[in-house]
Design a protein around this motif. Structure first.
Motif, PDB file in Angstrom:
ATOM      1  N   GLU A  95       0.847  -1.196   0.000  1.00 53.68           N
ATOM      2  CA  GLU A  95       0.000   0.000   0.000  1.00 53.68           C
ATOM      3  C   GLU A  95       0.880   1.242   0.000  1.00 53.68           C
ATOM      4  N   PHE A  96       0.652   2.121  -0.996  1.00 50.72           N
ATOM      5  CA  PHE A  96       1.428   3.351  -1.102  1.00 50.72           C
ATOM      6  C   PHE A  96       0.960   4.377  -0.086  1.00 50.72           C
ATOM      7  N   GLU A 126       7.926  -8.361  10.195  1.00 57.07           N
ATOM      8  CA  GLU A 126       7.270  -9.034   9.069  1.00 57.07           C
ATOM      9  C   GLU A 126       6.710  -8.065   8.029  1.00 57.07           C
ATOM     10  N   ASP A 127       6.699  -6.757   8.316  1.00 58.96           N
ATOM     11  CA  ASP A 127       6.199  -5.776   7.359  1.00 58.96           C
ATOM     12  C   ASP A 127       7.197  -5.594   6.215  1.00 58.96           C
ATOM     13  N   GLU A 128       6.654  -5.411   5.026  1.00 61.37           N
ATOM     14  CA  GLU A 128       7.485  -5.170   3.860  1.00 61.37           C
ATOM     15  C   GLU A 128       7.460  -3.679   3.537  1.00 61.37           C
ATOM     16  N   LEU A 129       8.621  -3.032   3.631  1.00 63.70           N
ATOM     17  CA  LEU A 129       8.745  -1.594   3.378  1.00 63.70           C
ATOM     18  C   LEU A 129       9.634  -1.360   2.169  1.00 63.70           C
ATOM     19  N   GLU A 130       9.146  -0.519   1.260  1.00 64.21           N
ATOM     20  CA  GLU A 130       9.965  -0.069   0.139  1.00 64.21           C
ATOM     21  C   GLU A 130       9.777   1.433   0.012  1.00 64.21           C
ATOM     22  N   ILE A 131      10.886   2.176   0.050  1.00 60.19           N
ATOM     23  CA  ILE A 131      10.847   3.627  -0.111  1.00 60.19           C
ATOM     24  C   ILE A 131      11.017   3.922  -1.599  1.00 60.19           C
ATOM     25  N   PHE A 132      10.051   4.653  -2.180  1.00 60.10           N
ATOM     26  CA  PHE A 132      10.096   4.949  -3.607  1.00 60.10           C
ATOM     27  C   PHE A 132      10.763   6.281  -3.908  1.00 60.10           C
ATOM     28  N   GLY A 133      10.794   7.189  -2.955  1.00 62.11           N
ATOM     29  CA  GLY A 133      11.439   8.462  -3.199  1.00 62.11           C
ATOM     30  C   GLY A 133      11.136   9.466  -2.116  1.00 62.11           C
ATOM     31  N   VAL A 134      11.811  10.615  -2.214  1.00 64.23           N
ATOM     32  CA  VAL A 134      11.674  11.694  -1.245  1.00 64.23           C
ATOM     33  C   VAL A 134      10.858  12.814  -1.893  1.00 64.23           C
ATOM     34  N   VAL A 135       9.873  13.318  -1.160  1.00 62.53           N
ATOM     35  CA  VAL A 135       9.056  14.426  -1.642  1.00 62.53           C
ATOM     36  C   VAL A 135       9.886  15.708  -1.558  1.00 62.53           C
ATOM     37  N   THR A 136       9.997  16.415  -2.683  1.00 63.84           N
ATOM     38  CA  THR A 136      10.797  17.635  -2.719  1.00 63.84           C
ATOM     39  C   THR A 136       9.943  18.901  -2.841  1.00 63.84           C
TER      40      THR A 136
END
Length: 142
Positions: A95-96, A126-136
């Motif tokens: 979930e994004f 157990e959570d899956e975290l992926e960082i897609f980017g930084v808000v600029t």
């Protein structure tokens, strides 16, 4: 705050708009200047790394204290490192979300809401975290 739409910057559109030399006073008005000092492209202002940039439209009110409101367009740079206290676009178990990254304890990252009405997301093993980017940048219509 959920992410409802994801966009890429237009590759062919780059338009420069007039940038006046005088600043705009937030108090009493000043006489307008009759000349333009230079031009400014919103691409140049908002996009640092075009190949690593994308836009998302925010949904919800969990980031209002950070100045991000429902329907705002966020400029996100994937080339920037997701550091402590940065606002990031992340995927938690698919979930994004848009949250402030808290790395006070590097072994237990927390995604913090910027509203008292929403809970923070404390990540479990157990959570899956992926960082897609930084808000600029936040594009907020009045």
């Amino acid at each position: 705050m959920l992410i409802t739409e994801i966009f890429r910057p237009a590759e062919q559109f780059q338009r420069s708009i007039a940038l006046y030399a005088d600043t705009v006073k937030a108090g009493f008005p000043s006489p307008a200047q009759d000349y333009i000092e230079k031009t400014l492209s919103l691409d140049d202002l908002c996009i640092r790394t075009p190949a690593a940039t994308f836009f998302v439209r925010a949904s919800g009110s969990s980031m209002e204290k950070a100045g991000i409101h429902d329907g705002d367009v966020l400029v996100v740079d994937r080339s920037l490192p997701p550091g402590h206290r940065k606002i990031v676009i992340a995927s938690v178990d698919g979930e994004f979300v848009c949250k402030r990254l808290d790395l006070s304890d590097p072994s237990k990252p927390v995604l913090r809401a910027e509203s008292d009405d929403y809970p923070d997301i404390t990540l479990r093993d157990e959570d899956e975290l992926e960082i897609f980017g930084v808000v600029t940048t936040v594009v907020h219509a009045l």
